[in-house]
Design an enzyme around this catalytic site. Structure first.
Site, PDB file in Angstrom:
ATOM      1  N   SER A 181       0.825  -1.168  -0.019  1.00 59.91           N
ATOM      2  CA  SER A 181       0.078  -0.201   0.151  1.00 59.91           C
ATOM      3  C   SER A 181       0.800   1.298  -0.077  1.00 59.91           C
ATOM      4  O   SER A 181       2.074   1.273   0.471  1.00 59.91           O
ATOM      5  CB  SER A 181      -0.961   0.082   1.222  1.00 59.91           C
ATOM      6  OG  SER A 181       0.018   0.298   2.487  1.00 59.91           O
ATOM      7  N   LYS A 182       0.316   2.173  -0.380  1.00 60.26           N
ATOM      8  CA  LYS A 182       0.960   3.648  -0.447  1.00 60.26           C
ATOM      9  C   LYS A 182       1.307   3.885   1.144  1.00 60.26           C
ATOM     10  O   LYS A 182       2.500   4.222   1.191  1.00 60.26           O
ATOM     11  CB  LYS A 182       0.015   4.707  -0.856  1.00 60.26           C
ATOM     12  CG  LYS A 182       0.710   6.008  -0.952  1.00 60.26           C
ATOM     13  CD  LYS A 182      -0.354   7.007  -1.349  1.00 60.26           C
ATOM     14  CE  LYS A 182       0.481   8.407  -1.473  1.00 60.26           C
ATOM     15  NZ  LYS A 182      -0.616   9.388  -1.976  1.00 60.26           N
ATOM     16  N   ARG A 183       0.453   3.727   1.775  1.00 62.97           N
ATOM     17  CA  ARG A 183       0.966   4.219   3.345  1.00 62.97           C
ATOM     18  C   ARG A 183       2.066   3.550   3.624  1.00 62.97           C
ATOM     19  O   ARG A 183       3.040   4.087   4.409  1.00 62.97           O
ATOM     20  CB  ARG A 183      -0.089   3.825   3.947  1.00 62.97           C
ATOM     21  CG  ARG A 183      -0.248   4.472   5.506  1.00 62.97           C
ATOM     22  CD  ARG A 183      -1.695   4.642   5.991  1.00 62.97           C
ATOM     23  NE  ARG A 183      -2.371   3.350   5.876  1.00 62.97           N
ATOM     24  CZ  ARG A 183      -2.333   2.453   6.637  1.00 62.97           C
ATOM     25  NH1 ARG A 183      -1.603   2.406   7.709  1.00 62.97           N
ATOM     26  NH2 ARG A 183      -3.024   1.370   6.191  1.00 62.97           N
TER      27      ARG A 183
END
Ligand code: GLU
Length: 497
Positions: free
Chosen positions: A250-252
């Site tokens: 994920s981006k996070r």
């Protein structure tokens, strides 16, 4: 209007709440391949009903990313937000046909019941309190202004709802375990589960190919299909892509390295990225790795999608690989094997941006340019390597790698005197080429008794800026007499600095 024939119709339905990431792009790749393979339609639908989280930047990023990857769509982009009335109408139709009902339970009531279930360690499920209301009672409640949601009436059936997922096989969900789920909120807005199914019906989707996280929605969506009398599509859910710690990418957690744009900026060829993505969870019986567009379309089938989660082999902070080494090795193969004209075309803008493109590369120096790319590409992993590592071939302003300088120049004080002498010898050559420079350098080594490794490494370092590279004499031939001799002559200044 959708085509009601048996023609395959698939869709990629991203929510525009961030950039196009490699997980989403893989879903798009599988849908696109499936459509192309079956001569069907690939539809792009932007699921933008979450107005607070959807952004126009994200929509543009998704469209740009798909275009760059070459995943052309046949219809759309359609926007889910434009279909809200159709979703509401479907909910009304479900009420009229006895498949849905209005629920007037207050949030406080429901919270209390949920708490009570928690205390007695029972799983909570809505108790269907309002399902028993007559049409008259419901109308009265509404007339007196009591807010309500609309709930789907899960059929009172024994046993389980079963469907055959094309990847995971038969999936069962007991009717008893399915709550009468909400399809319209009290403000009349449709829930995603409903919108997504109604759009798939209206778009005539024949195969829903999506991430495994959609699997939890599928039984309820099948109930919606049935209640609306719509033809069920086939479902194929794809395994997740995890990192080495088994976390969902994920981006996070992973930042830019999971964005398609990152690969564009870092010098990936779009098809090489498609080729890497398709292998994240799909393989041919012979585990083939490299496919042209047509080969991949011919080879692709949902049978090859694995049920096991795939691994994105990225080690943050690894100085050797800035992304999955396999992605880099696939890109390197494309750089090495594509027609050199295509590489020339792909790097033109990058070289221009770096101020390294001579307009004569399109004219008088074309052949030199192509020969040089041919020489360099054998060792490169990205298009950006032509701009960074390849800089000494296109410009006199480049930096010498510090480690190479220490190892190959500073360690040998005599090199400072030898290289300008070698420059003299080379400048006397009547013709310039790999064989001529080799003969001259070997002759120089014999005459002076200098170590051949010392000279060769020193020349490479001073002329190309690096300790490693393609065959030295080919490099010298490509860089040219003027540049090579000047660099060797200037060597003492370099050491002084
Ligand atoms: N909009 C959903 C997502 O981005 C797609 C779900 C689906 O493909 O059905 O996850």
């Amino acid at each position: 209007m959708p085509d009601k024939s048996d023609k395959v119709r698939v869709r990629f339905a991203p929510s525009p709440t961030g950039y196009l990431h490699i997980g989403g792009a893989r879903t798009a790749v599988y849908n696109w391949l499936f459509a192309r393979k079956h001569k069907g339609s690939f539809i792009l639908r932007i699921e933008d009903t979450d107005a607070e989280r959807s952004t126009t930047d994200s929509i543009e990023g998704i469209l740009d990313g798909l275009k760059w990857l070459g995943l052309d769509w046949d219809e759309g982009p359609y926007f889910q937000s434009a279909n809200i009335n159709a979703h509401k109408k479907a909910a009304e139709h479900l009420i009229e046909t006895g498949h849905a009902y209005k629920c007037f339970c207050t949030k406080e009531d429901l919270d209390m019941k949920r708490e009570a279930a928690k205390t007695s360690k029972q799983p909570y499920k809505y108790d269907r309190n309002c399902r028993k209301l007559s049409a008259k009672e419901a109308a009265e409640n509404e007339a007196s202004g009591i807010p309500c949601v609309v709930r789907f009436k899960v059929p009172d059936r024994e046993g389980a709802l079963v469907f055959n997922d094309l990847v995971y096989g038969p999936i069962e969900r007991h009717y008893d375990d399915i709550e009468d789920f909400v399809i319209l909120r009290s403000d009349g807005s449709p829930l995603y589960l409903l919108s997504n199914a109604v759009d798939d019906i209206n778009d005539g989707i024949t195969h829903v190919i999506r991430g495994q996280d959609g699997l939890a929605n599928t039984p309820r969506q099948i109930l919606i299909y049935e209640a609306l009398g719509a033809r069920l599509p086939e479902f194929a859910h794809m395994p997740l892509t995890l990192d080495l710690k088994k976390q969902k990418i994920s981006k996070r957690t992973h930042g830019e390295v999971v964005a398609v744009q990152f690969y564009r900026e870092h010098g990936f060829l779009p098809w090489a990225l498609v080729n890497f993505l398709v292998l994240l969870g799909w393989h041919t019986p012979d585990d083939r790795e490299i496919f042209t567009r047509d080969e991949l379309i011919a080879a692709f089938s949902l049978d090859g999608i694995s049920r096991a989660n795939s691994i994105f082999n990225y080690r943050p902070g690894d100085p050797k690989f800035f992304t999955d080494p396999k992605a880099l090795s696939i890109n390197a193969r494309y750089i090495k094997e594509l027609p050199v004209e295509e590489i020339a075309w792909q790097i033109k803008d990058k070289l221009k941006e770096a101020g390294l493109y001579d307009t004569q590369y399109d004219g008088a120096k074309r052949q030199w340019f192509l020969d040089t790319l041919n020489l360099l590409r054998v060792r490169y992993h990205t298009l950006n390597d032509f701009v960074t590592l390849g800089r000494p071939y296109f410009s006199d302003e480049f930096q010498i790698d510090q480690k190479a300088l220490n190892k190959n120049i500073l360690k040998y004080p005599e090199v400072k005197d030898w290289l300008p002498q070698l420059a003299e010898a080379l400048s006397r050559l009547p013709t310039w080429g790999a064989a001529e420079t080799e003969a001259a350098i070997r002759g120089f080594i014999d005459k002076t008794g200098a170590g051949s490794g010392v000279i060769i490494n020193a020349v490479r370092t001073v002329v190309t800026g690096q300790a490693v590279g393609p065959g030295l004499f080919e490099c010298l031939a490509a860089i040219g007499k003027e540049r090579v001799t000047t660099r060797l002559k200037n060597m003492p200044n370099l050491v002084m600095a």
